[in-house]
Design a protein around this motif. Structure first.
Motif, PDB file in Angstrom:
ATOM      1  N   TYR A  40     -18.782  13.272 -47.747  1.00  0.00           N
ATOM      2  CA  TYR A  40     -19.207  12.542 -48.731  1.00  0.00           C
ATOM      3  C   TYR A  40     -17.859  11.532 -48.770  1.00  0.00           C
ATOM      4  O   TYR A  40     -17.368  11.975 -50.103  1.00  0.00           O
ATOM      5  N   GLU A  85     -25.867   6.828 -43.243  1.00  0.00           N
ATOM      6  CA  GLU A  85     -26.712   5.718 -44.038  1.00  0.00           C
ATOM      7  C   GLU A  85     -26.618   6.381 -45.250  1.00  0.00           C
ATOM      8  O   GLU A  85     -27.147   7.949 -45.299  1.00  0.00           O
ATOM      9  N   PHE A  86     -26.972   5.712 -46.206  1.00  0.00           N
ATOM     10  CA  PHE A  86     -27.258   6.340 -47.613  1.00  0.00           C
ATOM     11  C   PHE A  86     -27.272   5.740 -48.534  1.00  0.00           C
ATOM     12  O   PHE A  86     -26.922   3.857 -48.362  1.00  0.00           O
ATOM     13  N   ARG A  87     -28.238   5.538 -49.117  1.00  0.00           N
ATOM     14  CA  ARG A  87     -29.201   5.134 -50.322  1.00  0.00           C
ATOM     15  C   ARG A  87     -28.300   5.057 -51.213  1.00  0.00           C
ATOM     16  O   ARG A  87     -27.978   6.481 -52.327  1.00  0.00           O
ATOM     17  N   MET A  88     -27.510   3.725 -52.036  1.00  0.00           N
ATOM     18  CA  MET A  88     -27.043   4.595 -53.722  1.00  0.00           C
ATOM     19  C   MET A  88     -28.486   4.039 -54.586  1.00  0.00           C
ATOM     20  O   MET A  88     -27.516   4.951 -55.533  1.00  0.00           O
ATOM     21  N   GLU A  89     -29.242   4.262 -54.794  1.00  0.00           N
ATOM     22  CA  GLU A  89     -30.059   4.849 -55.756  1.00  0.00           C
ATOM     23  C   GLU A  89     -30.773   5.399 -55.310  1.00  0.00           C
ATOM     24  O   GLU A  89     -31.714   5.827 -54.314  1.00  0.00           O
ATOM     25  N   ASP A  90     -31.320   6.770 -56.351  1.00  0.00           N
ATOM     26  CA  ASP A  90     -32.270   7.860 -55.890  1.00  0.00           C
ATOM     27  C   ASP A  90     -33.462   6.973 -55.258  1.00  0.00           C
ATOM     28  O   ASP A  90     -34.410   6.266 -55.755  1.00  0.00           O
ATOM     29  N   GLU A 118     -25.002  13.516 -52.925  1.00  0.00           N
ATOM     30  CA  GLU A 118     -25.643  12.545 -53.345  1.00  0.00           C
ATOM     31  C   GLU A 118     -25.999  12.099 -54.193  1.00  0.00           C
ATOM     32  O   GLU A 118     -25.782  10.921 -55.346  1.00  0.00           O
ATOM     33  N   ARG A 148     -24.162   9.105 -56.424  1.00  0.00           N
ATOM     34  CA  ARG A 148     -24.935   8.184 -57.120  1.00  0.00           C
ATOM     35  C   ARG A 148     -24.491   8.392 -58.572  1.00  0.00           C
ATOM     36  O   ARG A 148     -24.322   6.968 -59.157  1.00  0.00           O
TER      37      ARG A 148
END
Length: 161
Positions: free
Chosen positions: A48, A156-161, A12, A16
């Motif tokens: 990923y 599911e992956f949040r592009m921002e921290d 992650e 990012r």
């Protein structure tokens, strides 16, 4: 231009960071979903992977150099064995319809036809784009891709921290 992005070490954080670095150079980015896949060619943590698309007037060689600088910034070391764990792997996949295969550049990147973790996200963001060598669209290539050992799972992956 399309670039594949992959990581299997602190995935992650490294992805990012790569996305921020790419956006600083080549904004705006078109991003595929993120997929998880097993390591290919070695025993290791799952990867990923995703693909980013962008427009730039930079030369192929300049983009390749920028990608290597970003990889280095995130701790990527180049080993003789290309099948190994990595903090970050950035590969230039396509530059328009350029076909170039020399010691420095392989375009279109052969991994497009070889690996589900490259082709699936590319087909997501450029389904109707034709591969410069096969003449097939990326969606057609994905529909024909048949390697049951190369499963990819959307995450599911949040592009921002």
């Amino acid at each position: 231009m399309y670039v594949s992005i992959g990581s299997n070490i602190d995935r992650e954080r490294h992805i990012r960071g790569a996305l921020r670095a790419l956006a600083d150079l080549y904004r705006p980015l078109t991003l595929s979903p993120v997929y998880e896949s097993r390591a290919v060619g070695f025993a290791g943590e799952n990867f990923y992977n995703l693909v980013a698309g962008f427009d730039t007037g930079d030369s192929i060689d300049d983009v390749k150099e920028a990608l290597m600088r970003i990889e280095s910034r995130f701790g990527r070391t180049r080993q003789e064995n290309r099948f190994s764990a990595r903090t970050l792997d950035l590969d230039l996949l396509l530059h328009g319809d350029t076909v170039r295969h020399d010691a420095q550049v392989k375009l279109p990147h052969p991994d497009i036809q070889r690996y589900a973790f490259v082709l699936r996200p590319l087909a997501d963001i450029a389904p109707g784009l034709r591969h410069p060598e096969t003449g097939l669209t990326h969606d057609e290539m994905w529909q024909q891709f048949n390697n049951p050992e190369q499963e990819v799972q959307r995450v599911e992956f949040r592009m921002e921290d």
